[in-house]
Design a protein around this motif. Structure first.
Motif, PDB file in Angstrom:
ATOM      1  N   ALA A 128       6.859   4.019 -11.955  1.00 39.76           N
ATOM      2  CA  ALA A 128       8.225   3.724 -11.537  1.00 39.76           C
ATOM      3  C   ALA A 128       8.389   2.215 -11.321  1.00 39.76           C
ATOM      4  N   PRO A 129       9.615   1.699 -11.426  1.00 36.72           N
ATOM      5  CA  PRO A 129       9.836   0.272 -11.188  1.00 36.72           C
ATOM      6  C   PRO A 129       9.601  -0.103  -9.730  1.00 36.72           C
ATOM      7  N   VAL A 130       9.161  -1.311  -9.502  1.00 32.26           N
ATOM      8  CA  VAL A 130       8.906  -1.825  -8.156  1.00 32.26           C
ATOM      9  C   VAL A 130      10.055  -2.732  -7.748  1.00 32.26           C
ATOM     10  N   ASP A 131      10.570  -2.521  -6.539  1.00 30.01           N
ATOM     11  CA  ASP A 131      11.690  -3.341  -6.083  1.00 30.01           C
ATOM     12  C   ASP A 131      11.202  -4.722  -5.652  1.00 30.01           C
ATOM     13  N   GLY A 132      12.125  -5.544  -5.205  1.00 31.08           N
ATOM     14  CA  GLY A 132      11.784  -6.911  -4.841  1.00 31.08           C
ATOM     15  C   GLY A 132      11.406  -7.111  -3.394  1.00 31.08           C
ATOM     16  N   THR A 133      11.140  -6.020  -2.668  1.00 32.14           N
ATOM     17  CA  THR A 133      10.808  -6.154  -1.251  1.00 32.14           C
ATOM     18  C   THR A 133       9.516  -6.932  -1.053  1.00 32.14           C
ATOM     19  N   GLY A 134       8.508  -6.655  -1.883  1.00 31.86           N
ATOM     20  CA  GLY A 134       7.241  -7.363  -1.754  1.00 31.86           C
ATOM     21  C   GLY A 134       7.396  -8.856  -1.976  1.00 31.86           C
ATOM     22  N   VAL A 172       0.821  -1.211   0.000  1.00 30.68           N
ATOM     23  CA  VAL A 172       0.000   0.000   0.000  1.00 30.68           C
ATOM     24  C   VAL A 172       0.855   1.262   0.000  1.00 30.68           C
ATOM     25  N   THR A 173       1.888   1.292   0.817  1.00 28.19           N
ATOM     26  CA  THR A 173       2.660   2.532   1.004  1.00 28.19           C
ATOM     27  C   THR A 173       3.824   2.686   0.035  1.00 28.19           C
ATOM     28  N   ALA A 174       4.317   1.599  -0.525  1.00 29.98           N
ATOM     29  CA  ALA A 174       5.489   1.683  -1.411  1.00 29.98           C
ATOM     30  C   ALA A 174       5.162   1.284  -2.850  1.00 29.98           C
ATOM     31  N   GLU A 175       4.505   0.144  -3.038  1.00 32.80           N
ATOM     32  CA  GLU A 175       4.263  -0.331  -4.401  1.00 32.80           C
ATOM     33  C   GLU A 175       3.198   0.492  -5.113  1.00 32.80           C
ATOM     34  N   TRP A 176       2.127   0.849  -4.417  1.00 34.79           N
ATOM     35  CA  TRP A 176       1.050   1.594  -5.081  1.00 34.79           C
ATOM     36  C   TRP A 176       1.520   2.939  -5.620  1.00 34.79           C
ATOM     37  N   LEU A 201       1.106  -6.396 -10.863  1.00 42.27           N
ATOM     38  CA  LEU A 201       2.234  -5.639 -11.388  1.00 42.27           C
ATOM     39  C   LEU A 201       2.203  -5.561 -12.913  1.00 42.27           C
ATOM     40  N   ASP A 202       1.736  -6.632 -13.551  1.00 42.11           N
ATOM     41  CA  ASP A 202       1.719  -6.665 -15.015  1.00 42.11           C
ATOM     42  C   ASP A 202       0.613  -5.797 -15.613  1.00 42.11           C
ATOM     43  N   THR A 203      -0.462  -5.586 -14.864  1.00 41.13           N
ATOM     44  CA  THR A 203      -1.614  -4.849 -15.399  1.00 41.13           C
ATOM     45  C   THR A 203      -1.708  -3.443 -14.835  1.00 41.13           C
ATOM     46  N   SER A 204      -0.635  -2.949 -14.258  1.00 38.57           N
ATOM     47  CA  SER A 204      -0.689  -1.628 -13.620  1.00 38.57           C
ATOM     48  C   SER A 204      -0.517  -0.482 -14.620  1.00 38.57           C
ATOM     49  N   GLY A 205      -0.011  -0.773 -15.805  1.00 38.80           N
ATOM     50  CA  GLY A 205       0.225   0.286 -16.784  1.00 38.80           C
ATOM     51  C   GLY A 205      -1.045   0.690 -17.508  1.00 38.80           C
ATOM     52  N   THR A 206      -0.901   1.635 -18.421  1.00 37.23           N
ATOM     53  CA  THR A 206      -2.046   2.097 -19.187  1.00 37.23           C
ATOM     54  C   THR A 206      -2.558   0.993 -20.107  1.00 37.23           C
ATOM     55  N   THR A 207      -3.846   1.025 -20.381  1.00 37.34           N
ATOM     56  CA  THR A 207      -4.479   0.003 -21.208  1.00 37.34           C
ATOM     57  C   THR A 207      -4.430   0.345 -22.690  1.00 37.34           C
TER      58      THR A 207
END
Length: 253
Positions: free
Chosen positions: A123-129, A112-116, A172-178
């Motif tokens: 921006a790229p998402v790190d591997g923390t999740g 919620v606080t970092a990936e969203w 993560l794969d569907t977070s971009g524009t459609t």
């Protein structure tokens, strides 16, 4: 900038532009020009362009709405899998339950606080999740069942971890524009052409015709705003779409 403010500014600007252009054209028109008649061919062209653009716009809205609904279902599946893990731990000792719940809390908090915010900004998402989810899987996998109840709960727990991991990757794969950039160009260009044809219909400065022109312009802007708003499956601002994961956090964010 809030989405409602973006829509308001866009609507006001377009309506002001339409009214201004109509007034300027009326002032420049020849005195002997007959503004009461419109060629039949022109009316037919306006009708055809409007119908084609309406179909394309409707398909775009349907596509982005389907993508938004799929993204919401993915987040719900991810949160539900983590919730099932939490609920199925009641057959394990309290210390182990607390340990897993802390990992779930940390994972949900990070999502919620970092990936969203990162997904919203592209921006790229790190591997923390993935690392936090891996801790949950590792703790469960390396915990030897002590009785029959724990043995029955062991595999379903691992299945729920796998379900959460799969849902996370889909999120993560569907977070971009459609919509692709080419389609966006077509939508914007089509809106400009459709609104521009209003001037070819010899709109006069009567209150009725100006009201019709501004209402139609506001409608086109509103439909484009819907496409833009739904084009981000996880939303353009805020973390409202992360509510299912936010509900898993046991302490205040």
């Amino acid at each position: 900038m809030p989405e409602w403010l973006v829509y308001t500014l866009a609507s006001v600007m377009v309506c002001v532009l339409v009214v201004t252009a109509t007034v300027v054209r009326h002032r420049r028109v020849d005195v002997d020009e007959d503004t009461s008649q419109t060629p039949d061919v022109l009316e037919y062209m306006v009708m055809m362009v409007g119908v084609v653009y309406a179909i394309v716009l409707g398909l775009a809205i349907a596509g982005v709405w389907e993508a938004r609904s799929a993204a919401e279902d993915t987040v719900q599946r991810e949160a539900q899998a983590l919730y099932e893990i939490d609920q199925r731990l009641d057959v394990y000792p309290a210390a182990f339950r607390t340990q897993i719940k802390e990992h779930i809390d940390a994972y949900a908090r990070h999502a919620v606080t970092a990936e969203w915010p990162a997904l919203k900004d592209g921006a790229p998402v790190d591997g923390t999740g993935a690392e936090l989810l891996g801790r949950i899987r590792s703790d469960i996998a390396h915990r030897t069942p002590a009785d029959e109840l724990q043995a029955q709960a062991y595999q379903p727990l691992l299945d729920q971890v796998a379900a959460a991991d799969d849902a996370r990757h889909q999120r993560l794969d569907t977070s971009g524009t459609t919509l692709p950039a080419a389609l966006w160009f077509g939508l914007v260009a089509g809106a400009l052409v459709t609104l521009g044809l209003l001037y070819t219909l010899q709109i006069r400065r009567s209150a009725r015709e100006l009201l019709l022109a501004t209402t139609f312009s506001a409608l086109v802007v509103f439909l484009l705003f819907l496409v833009w708003s739904f084009d981000a499956p996880l939303g353009h601002s805020g973390t409202d779409s992360a509510q299912p994961l936010s509900d898993l956090i046991t302490t205040a964010v």
